[in-house]
Design an enzyme around this catalytic site. Structure first.
Site, PDB file in Angstrom:
ATOM      1  N   ASP A  23       0.832  -1.211   0.000  1.00  0.00           N
ATOM      2  CA  ASP A  23       0.000   0.000   0.000  1.00  0.00           C
ATOM      3  C   ASP A  23       0.870   1.266   0.000  1.00  0.00           C
ATOM      4  O   ASP A  23       1.947   1.276   0.585  1.00  0.00           O
ATOM      5  CB  ASP A  23      -0.899  -0.027   1.253  1.00  0.00           C
ATOM      6  CG  ASP A  23      -2.089   0.896   1.107  1.00  0.00           C
ATOM      7  OD1 ASP A  23      -2.261   1.519   0.031  1.00  0.00           O
ATOM      8  OD2 ASP A  23      -2.862   1.004   2.079  1.00  0.00           O
ATOM      9  N   ASN A  71     -10.237  -3.162  -7.090  1.00  0.00           N
ATOM     10  CA  ASN A  71      -9.407  -2.160  -7.781  1.00  0.00           C
ATOM     11  C   ASN A  71      -9.923  -1.813  -9.188  1.00  0.00           C
ATOM     12  O   ASN A  71      -9.489  -0.828  -9.784  1.00  0.00           O
ATOM     13  CB  ASN A  71      -7.943  -2.621  -7.874  1.00  0.00           C
ATOM     14  CG  ASN A  71      -7.194  -2.554  -6.555  1.00  0.00           C
ATOM     15  OD1 ASN A  71      -6.272  -3.321  -6.319  1.00  0.00           O
ATOM     16  ND2 ASN A  71      -7.563  -1.636  -5.670  1.00  0.00           N
TER      17      ASN A  71
HETATM   18  C1  FPP Z   1      -1.930   0.154  -3.391  1.00  0.00           C
HETATM   19  O1  FPP Z   1      -1.432   1.452  -3.376  1.00  0.00           O
HETATM   20  C2  FPP Z   1      -1.363  -0.564  -4.499  1.00  0.00           C
HETATM   21  C3  FPP Z   1      -2.076  -1.168  -5.471  1.00  0.00           C
HETATM   22  C4  FPP Z   1      -3.539  -1.167  -5.541  1.00  0.00           C
HETATM   23  C5  FPP Z   1      -1.406  -1.830  -6.559  1.00  0.00           C
HETATM   24  C6  FPP Z   1      -0.208  -2.602  -6.148  1.00  0.00           C
HETATM   25  C7  FPP Z   1       0.657  -2.652  -7.301  1.00  0.00           C
HETATM   26  C8  FPP Z   1       2.007  -2.599  -7.263  1.00  0.00           C
HETATM   27  C9  FPP Z   1       2.843  -2.597  -6.057  1.00  0.00           C
HETATM   28  C10 FPP Z   1       2.760  -2.536  -8.479  1.00  0.00           C
HETATM   29  C11 FPP Z   1       2.287  -3.558  -9.356  1.00  0.00           C
HETATM   30  C12 FPP Z   1       3.283  -4.568  -9.520  1.00  0.00           C
HETATM   31  C13 FPP Z   1       3.126  -5.342 -10.526  1.00  0.00           C
HETATM   32  C14 FPP Z   1       4.222  -6.224 -10.958  1.00  0.00           C
HETATM   33  C15 FPP Z   1       1.856  -5.298 -11.246  1.00  0.00           C
HETATM   34  P1  FPP Z   1      -2.434   2.630  -3.605  1.00  0.00           P
HETATM   35  O2  FPP Z   1      -2.418   2.961  -5.044  1.00  0.00           O
HETATM   36  O3  FPP Z   1      -3.778   2.278  -3.064  1.00  0.00           O
HETATM   37  O4  FPP Z   1      -1.763   3.758  -2.771  1.00  0.00           O
HETATM   38  P2  FPP Z   1      -2.486   4.940  -1.983  1.00  0.00           P
HETATM   39  O5  FPP Z   1      -3.320   4.283  -0.916  1.00  0.00           O
HETATM   40  O6  FPP Z   1      -1.336   5.715  -1.431  1.00  0.00           O
HETATM   41  O7  FPP Z   1      -3.301   5.700  -2.983  1.00  0.00           O
END
Ligand code: FPP
Length: 236
Positions: A23, A71
């Protein structure tokens, strides 16, 4: 855990499976005035490094939450960016010759080219011992419902815990010993609901793209300070 020198830091059999809720990519990007998808790009790098670091420390199974069933409600360009990063990772993973890669979740709604490359990667790596589970289009409730529906199709009229375990996407992995969530969030977000029954939790204040070996070792040290009782008592 065996600590001889800092460089020989290795885990023992008490910690065979760590799962990560990655996250904070969006916040990492926002802090730098960058688009969210740039956060995911750096998040993908942190993911690759963390898998390698876990491997170096002797952790046999790693699970990451890369894309949840919820998502899909994000903007299309962000979804496309995450799918693009996964395609790139699969291409990169063709070079790996030491890890079994398993995707957790419903593949059927993913782009067909991605489905095919996932299946090819899973088949090609299925004989390795160490495992990387990538939860992609994954939801814990949907996983349990899917397991129940498979059991109904098999004609079961009553089920055991073992039956459910054997029909989860994670059927080939032990339950996680440790769940690490970054970005200082204290939520499970529909991740491994069944499998977390006795998992320990560690919340890191680091945003996922900043999660490195030092942060990983902090999580592991915290795990080894816990007394796991699995519902029993330790001092009789
Ligand atoms: C959460 O951070 C992250 C996700 C929903 C996606 C996770 C994806 C990755 C770590 C990269 C993908 C890796 C591959 C290889 C596909 P957020 O976007 O919810 O962060 P925030 O809460 O700060 O907005």
């Amino acid at each position: 855990m065996l600590f001889k020198k800092k460089t020989d830091f290795k885990v023992d059999s008490r910690l065979s499976h760590i799962a990560f809720i990655m996250d904070g990519n969006g916040r990492w990007a926002k802090k730098r005035g960058l688009p969210r998808k740039v956060g995911h790009k750096f998040g993908a790098e942190a993911f690759e490094n963390t898998v390698k670091n876990c491997h170096k420390l002797g952790i046999k199974t790693v699970t990451v939450y890369a894309f949840s069933t919820e998502n899909w409600s994000r903007p299309k360009d962000e979804i496309d960016a995450i799918i693009g990063l996964m395609e790139k990772y699969i291409e990169e993973a063709k070079k790996y010759e030491d890890i079994k890669i398993v995707f957790l979740g419903d593949k059927s709604v993913l782009p067909i080219t991605l489905q095919n490359s996932i299946i090819e990667l899973e088949n090609r790596t299925s004989h390795y011992d160490n495992t990387l589970n990538i939860a992609f289009n994954y939801g814990g409730r949907a996983e349990i419902v899917n397991a129940c529906n498979e059991l109904i199709k098999e004609g079961k009229s009553s089920v055991t815990e073992e039956d459910i375990n054997n029909h989860l996407y994670t059927k080939a992995s032990p339950d996680p010993d440790l769940i690490v969530r970054t970005a200082n969030e204290f939520r499970l977000s529909n991740f491994l609901l069944w499998q977390c029954a006795y998992a320990e939790f560690y919340i890191s204040t680091a945003l996922w793209p900043d999660f490195d070996m030092k942060e990983l070792q902090k999580a592991i040290k915290s795990f080894y300070e816990r007394k796991r009782r699995f519902g029993g008592i330790i001092d009789k």
